[in-house]
Design a protein around this motif. Structure first.
Motif, PDB file in Angstrom:
ATOM      1  N   LYS A   4       0.902  -1.251  -0.088  1.00 20.43           N
ATOM      2  CA  LYS A   4       0.068  -0.034  -0.058  1.00 20.43           C
ATOM      3  C   LYS A   4       1.008   1.341  -0.031  1.00 20.43           C
ATOM      4  CE  LYS A   4      -4.039  -1.850   2.337  1.00 20.43           C
ATOM      5  NZ  LYS A   4      -4.771  -2.070   3.504  1.00 20.43           N
ATOM      6  N   LEU A   5       2.163   1.229   0.706  1.00 18.83           N
ATOM      7  CA  LEU A   5       2.858   2.325   0.678  1.00 18.83           C
ATOM      8  C   LEU A   5       3.701   2.580  -0.612  1.00 18.83           C
ATOM      9  CD1 LEU A   5       4.141   2.023   4.415  1.00 18.83           C
ATOM     10  CD2 LEU A   5       2.545   3.665   3.371  1.00 18.83           C
ATOM     11  N   GLY A   6       3.856   1.353  -1.387  1.00 21.15           N
ATOM     12  CA  GLY A   6       4.420   1.535  -2.812  1.00 21.15           C
ATOM     13  C   GLY A   6       5.490   0.547  -2.882  1.00 21.15           C
ATOM     14  N   PHE A   7       6.145   0.040  -1.829  1.00 22.39           N
ATOM     15  CA  PHE A   7       7.163  -1.194  -1.778  1.00 22.39           C
ATOM     16  C   PHE A   7       6.702  -2.051  -2.512  1.00 22.39           C
ATOM     17  CE2 PHE A   7       7.730   1.697   2.093  1.00 22.39           C
ATOM     18  CZ  PHE A   7       9.135   2.162   1.996  1.00 22.39           C
ATOM     19  N   GLN A   8       7.827  -2.676  -3.547  1.00 21.54           N
ATOM     20  CA  GLN A   8       7.162  -3.704  -3.966  1.00 21.54           C
ATOM     21  C   GLN A   8       8.519  -4.975  -4.127  1.00 21.54           C
ATOM     22  OE1 GLN A   8       6.116  -2.738  -8.200  1.00 21.54           O
ATOM     23  NE2 GLN A   8       4.491  -1.497  -7.358  1.00 21.54           N
ATOM     24  N   LYS A   9       9.601  -4.208  -3.582  1.00 20.40           N
ATOM     25  CA  LYS A   9      10.754  -5.165  -3.615  1.00 20.40           C
ATOM     26  C   LYS A   9      10.925  -5.828  -2.204  1.00 20.40           C
ATOM     27  CE  LYS A   9      12.519  -2.179  -6.882  1.00 20.40           C
ATOM     28  NZ  LYS A   9      13.092  -0.754  -6.888  1.00 20.40           N
ATOM     29  N   ILE A  10      10.162  -6.799  -1.962  1.00 22.98           N
ATOM     30  CA  ILE A  10      10.025  -7.389  -0.670  1.00 22.98           C
ATOM     31  C   ILE A  10      10.495  -9.043  -0.418  1.00 22.98           C
ATOM     32  CG2 ILE A  10       8.455  -7.780   1.238  1.00 22.98           C
ATOM     33  CD1 ILE A  10       6.734  -5.402  -0.088  1.00 22.98           C
ATOM     34  N   VAL A  11      11.212  -9.163   0.738  1.00 24.15           N
ATOM     35  CA  VAL A  11      11.417 -10.594   1.033  1.00 24.15           C
ATOM     36  C   VAL A  11      10.957 -11.147   2.371  1.00 24.15           C
ATOM     37  CG1 VAL A  11      13.101 -10.962  -0.788  1.00 24.15           C
ATOM     38  CG2 VAL A  11      13.877 -10.495   1.366  1.00 24.15           C
ATOM     39  N   THR A  12      10.569 -12.287   2.642  1.00 21.94           N
ATOM     40  CA  THR A  12      10.389 -12.543   4.106  1.00 21.94           C
ATOM     41  C   THR A  12      11.119 -13.355   4.529  1.00 21.94           C
ATOM     42  OG1 THR A  12       8.685 -14.117   3.214  1.00 21.94           O
ATOM     43  CG2 THR A  12       7.768 -11.902   3.726  1.00 21.94           C
ATOM     44  N   LEU A  13      11.421 -13.491   5.854  1.00 23.50           N
ATOM     45  CA  LEU A  13      11.808 -14.606   6.481  1.00 23.50           C
ATOM     46  C   LEU A  13      11.294 -14.973   7.841  1.00 23.50           C
ATOM     47  CD1 LEU A  13      15.606 -12.814   7.006  1.00 23.50           C
ATOM     48  CD2 LEU A  13      14.998 -14.675   5.316  1.00 23.50           C
ATOM     49  N   ASP A  14      11.064 -16.219   7.906  1.00 20.20           N
ATOM     50  CA  ASP A  14      10.261 -16.780   8.868  1.00 20.20           C
ATOM     51  C   ASP A  14      11.182 -17.183  10.335  1.00 20.20           C
ATOM     52  OD1 ASP A  14      10.873 -19.578   8.561  1.00 20.20           O
ATOM     53  OD2 ASP A  14       9.330 -19.523   7.139  1.00 20.20           O
ATOM     54  N   ALA A  15      10.578 -17.516  11.364  1.00 18.53           N
ATOM     55  CA  ALA A  15      11.228 -18.080  12.704  1.00 18.53           C
ATOM     56  C   ALA A  15      12.150 -19.378  12.194  1.00 18.53           C
ATOM     57  CB  ALA A  15      10.280 -18.368  13.716  1.00 18.53           C
ATOM     58  N   GLU A  16      11.651 -20.268  11.473  1.00 16.25           N
ATOM     59  CA  GLU A  16      12.576 -21.430  11.178  1.00 16.25           C
ATOM     60  C   GLU A  16      13.608 -21.103  10.658  1.00 16.25           C
ATOM     61  OE1 GLU A  16      10.054 -25.289  11.151  1.00 16.25           O
ATOM     62  OE2 GLU A  16       8.743 -23.762  10.262  1.00 16.25           O
ATOM     63  N   MET A  17      13.530 -20.161   9.449  1.00 13.36           N
ATOM     64  CA  MET A  17      14.860 -19.752   8.575  1.00 13.36           C
ATOM     65  C   MET A  17      15.851 -19.058   9.431  1.00 13.36           C
ATOM     66  SD  MET A  17      12.878 -18.413   5.173  1.00 13.36           S
ATOM     67  CE  MET A  17      14.570 -18.108   4.377  1.00 13.36           C
ATOM     68  N   LEU A  18      15.108 -18.475  10.425  1.00 13.86           N
ATOM     69  CA  LEU A  18      15.962 -17.508  11.253  1.00 13.86           C
ATOM     70  C   LEU A  18      16.985 -18.228  12.299  1.00 13.86           C
ATOM     71  CD1 LEU A  18      13.939 -14.176  11.571  1.00 13.86           C
ATOM     72  CD2 LEU A  18      16.013 -14.592  10.226  1.00 13.86           C
ATOM     73  N   SER A  19      16.161 -19.612  12.660  1.00 15.83           N
ATOM     74  CA  SER A  19      16.775 -20.247  14.007  1.00 15.83           C
ATOM     75  C   SER A  19      17.536 -21.330  13.369  1.00 15.83           C
ATOM     76  CB  SER A  19      15.699 -20.947  14.511  1.00 15.83           C
ATOM     77  OG  SER A  19      15.177 -21.844  13.809  1.00 15.83           O
ATOM     78  N   TYR A  20      17.731 -21.430  11.903  1.00 15.08           N
ATOM     79  CA  TYR A  20      18.707 -22.303  11.276  1.00 15.08           C
ATOM     80  C   TYR A  20      20.024 -21.677  11.293  1.00 15.08           C
ATOM     81  CZ  TYR A  20      20.711 -25.831   8.215  1.00 15.08           C
ATOM     82  OH  TYR A  20      21.545 -26.600   7.659  1.00 15.08           O
TER      83      TYR A  20
END
Length: 135
Positions: free
Chosen positions: A105-121
């Motif tokens: 909605k704010l216009g950002f389109q370059k986005i990736v996500t990290l979840d808890a399991e990825m961060l704990s590995y």
């Protein structure tokens, strides 16, 4: 089966994380959205691989001014800088849809996500490389 439990045994995890890092290396500004536990874990995983420009949050009031000498900004203030910026969403998975929707909605389109399991590995054993040039 949880795909991250398989991570040490298959290439998918390494390919996925290397792909994320490769994508992040194309931007001069890498911003971690989330200044809590997940955001700090993301910084620790990215340290020495990706130069983090800033942390972003929806509301600065309840958040620190900086984390490990990296400034924390309200996301609205970063809108003018988004041309060469990628946002790494590091929040609880329950909140990721709302955060990504807000960013769009704010216009950002370059986005990736990290979840808890990825961060704990432990990424140290995957041979994951960062950017050759840290901005």
């Amino acid at each position: 089966i949880n795909r991250y439990r398989l991570a040490p045994y298959i290439l998918n995890f390494k390919v996925y994380i290397n792909g994320l890092f490769d994508e992040m290396c194309h931007f001069s500004k890498v911003v971690i959205y989330g200044a809590g536990v997940y955001g700090k874990k993301a910084l620790n995983r990215m340290r020495d691989r990706i130069a983090v420009y800033a942390f972003a949050v929806t509301d600065i009031k309840e958040n620190p001014e900086e984390i490990d000498s990296i400034p924390v900004y309200e996301i609205n203030t970063l809108i003018p800088l988004q041309e060469d910026m990628i946002i790494v969403v590091a929040v609880n998975i329950k909140n990721q849809i709302d955060v990504v929707s807000l960013l769009w909605k704010l216009g950002f389109q370059k986005i990736v996500t990290l979840d808890a399991e990825m961060l704990s590995y432990d990424w140290g054993h995957t041979g994951i490389k960062g950017c050759e040039k840290l901005y």
